[in-house]
Motif scaffolding. Structure first.
Motif, short mmCIF file in Angstrom:
data_model
loop_
_atom_site.label_atom_id
_atom_site.label_comp_id
_atom_site.label_asym_id
_atom_site.label_seq_id
_atom_site.Cartn_x
_atom_site.Cartn_y
_atom_site.Cartn_z
N ASP A 1 0.86 -1.13 0.13
CA ASP A 1 -0.04 -0.10 -0.09
C ASP A 1 0.78 1.38 0.09
O ASP A 1 0.39 2.41 0.00
CB ASP A 1 -0.92 -0.07 1.22
CG ASP A 1 -1.91 -1.07 1.19
OD1 ASP A 1 -2.08 -1.67 2.32
OD2 ASP A 1 -2.56 -1.43 0.13
N THR A 2 2.18 1.17 0.27
CA THR A 2 3.02 2.25 -0.02
C THR A 2 2.94 3.02 -1.26
O THR A 2 2.92 2.42 -2.35
CB THR A 2 4.62 1.79 0.23
OG1 THR A 2 4.60 1.16 1.42
CG2 THR A 2 5.39 2.98 0.32
N ALA A 3 2.65 4.48 -1.10
CA ALA A 3 2.45 5.12 -2.51
C ALA A 3 2.07 6.53 -1.96
O ALA A 3 1.87 6.97 -0.91
CB ALA A 3 1.15 4.63 -3.05
N VAL A 4 1.95 7.42 -2.94
CA VAL A 4 1.60 8.71 -2.69
C VAL A 4 0.30 8.57 -2.98
O VAL A 4 -0.21 8.23 -4.31
CB VAL A 4 2.32 9.65 -3.84
CG1 VAL A 4 1.56 11.00 -3.39
CG2 VAL A 4 3.72 9.77 -3.24
N TYR A 5 -0.80 8.99 -2.12
CA TYR A 5 -1.91 9.23 -2.29
C TYR A 5 -2.52 10.47 -2.73
O TYR A 5 -2.19 11.40 -1.98
CB TYR A 5 -2.88 8.83 -0.91
CG TYR A 5 -2.74 7.26 -0.75
CD1 TYR A 5 -1.41 6.61 -0.34
CD2 TYR A 5 -3.82 6.24 -0.68
CE1 TYR A 5 -1.15 5.23 -0.35
CE2 TYR A 5 -3.56 4.75 -0.56
CZ TYR A 5 -2.31 4.47 -0.21
OH TYR A 5 -2.41 3.07 -0.24
N TYR A 6 -3.50 10.43 -3.72
CA TYR A 6 -4.15 11.72 -4.29
C TYR A 6 -5.57 11.55 -4.26
O TYR A 6 -6.25 10.66 -4.40
CB TYR A 6 -3.65 11.88 -5.43
CG TYR A 6 -2.20 12.13 -6.08
CD1 TYR A 6 -1.44 10.95 -6.28
CD2 TYR A 6 -1.75 13.10 -6.04
CE1 TYR A 6 -0.10 10.97 -6.43
CE2 TYR A 6 -0.45 13.23 -6.19
CZ TYR A 6 0.57 12.10 -6.58
OH TYR A 6 1.71 12.34 -6.82
N CYS A 7 -6.25 12.94 -3.64
CA CYS A 7 -7.73 12.81 -3.74
C CYS A 7 -7.93 13.77 -5.05
O CYS A 7 -7.19 14.62 -5.52
CB CYS A 7 -8.18 13.42 -2.60
SG CYS A 7 -7.55 15.20 -2.30
N ALA A 8 -8.95 13.37 -5.79
CA ALA A 8 -9.30 14.08 -6.80
C ALA A 8 -11.02 14.35 -6.74
O ALA A 8 -11.79 13.84 -6.09
CB ALA A 8 -9.26 13.32 -8.20
N ALA A 9 -11.49 15.32 -7.64
CA ALA A 9 -12.68 15.69 -7.75
C ALA A 9 -13.11 15.76 -9.24
O ALA A 9 -12.52 16.18 -9.82
CB ALA A 9 -12.85 16.98 -6.97
N SER A 10 -14.51 15.59 -9.46
CA SER A 10 -15.05 15.98 -10.73
C SER A 10 -16.60 16.12 -10.63
O SER A 10 -17.38 15.60 -9.62
CB SER A 10 -14.79 14.66 -11.49
OG SER A 10 -15.62 14.78 -12.71
#
Length: 124
Positions: A88-97
């Motif tokens: 699960d190691t990663a950069v986590y991004y939130c996004a919107a649409s």
């Protein structure tokens, strides 16, 4: 629309972490919100999405471990992550649409607005 993600950090395998993404600049209820992640050397990967009416879709890789939720009063979307694994190691991004259709919910190109990312590192 501005998105500000937070909550990442270094944890051990099996631990839990909650990410937050605060949204400003427009009416939060208009937006379908999503979380993606990107591990080193890999493409950005869909994790989960939640629509304005709280309909939710998860990637198979996180079903049963991650929970997405939203607080419309606080204009914030959350990602509760349990039983974390080193993968699960990663950069986590939130996004919107505000325009994504049902058939494109997991497509990163369907999301026009992105947060800056927050790093999650899971040690074994």
């Amino acid at each position: 629309v501005q998105l500000q993600a937070s909550g990442g950090g270094l944890v051990q395998a099996g631990d839990s972490l909650r990410l937050s993404c605060a949204v400003s600049g427009d009416t939060f209820r208009r937006y379908t919100m999503a979380w993606f992640r990107q591990a080193p050397g890999k493409e950005r990967e869909f994790i989960a999405t939640i629509r304005y009416n709280s309909n939710i879709v998860y990637a198979d890789s996180v079903k049963g471990r991650f929970t997405i939720s939203r607080d419309n009063a606080k204009s914030t979307v959350y990602l509760q992550m349990n039983n974390l694994k080193p993968e699960d190691t990663a950069v986590y991004y939130c996004a919107a649409s505000s325009t994504v259709i049902s058939s494109s919910l997991s497509n990163r190109r369907a999301y026009a607005f992105w947060g800056q990312g927050t790093l999650v590192t899971v040690s074994s």
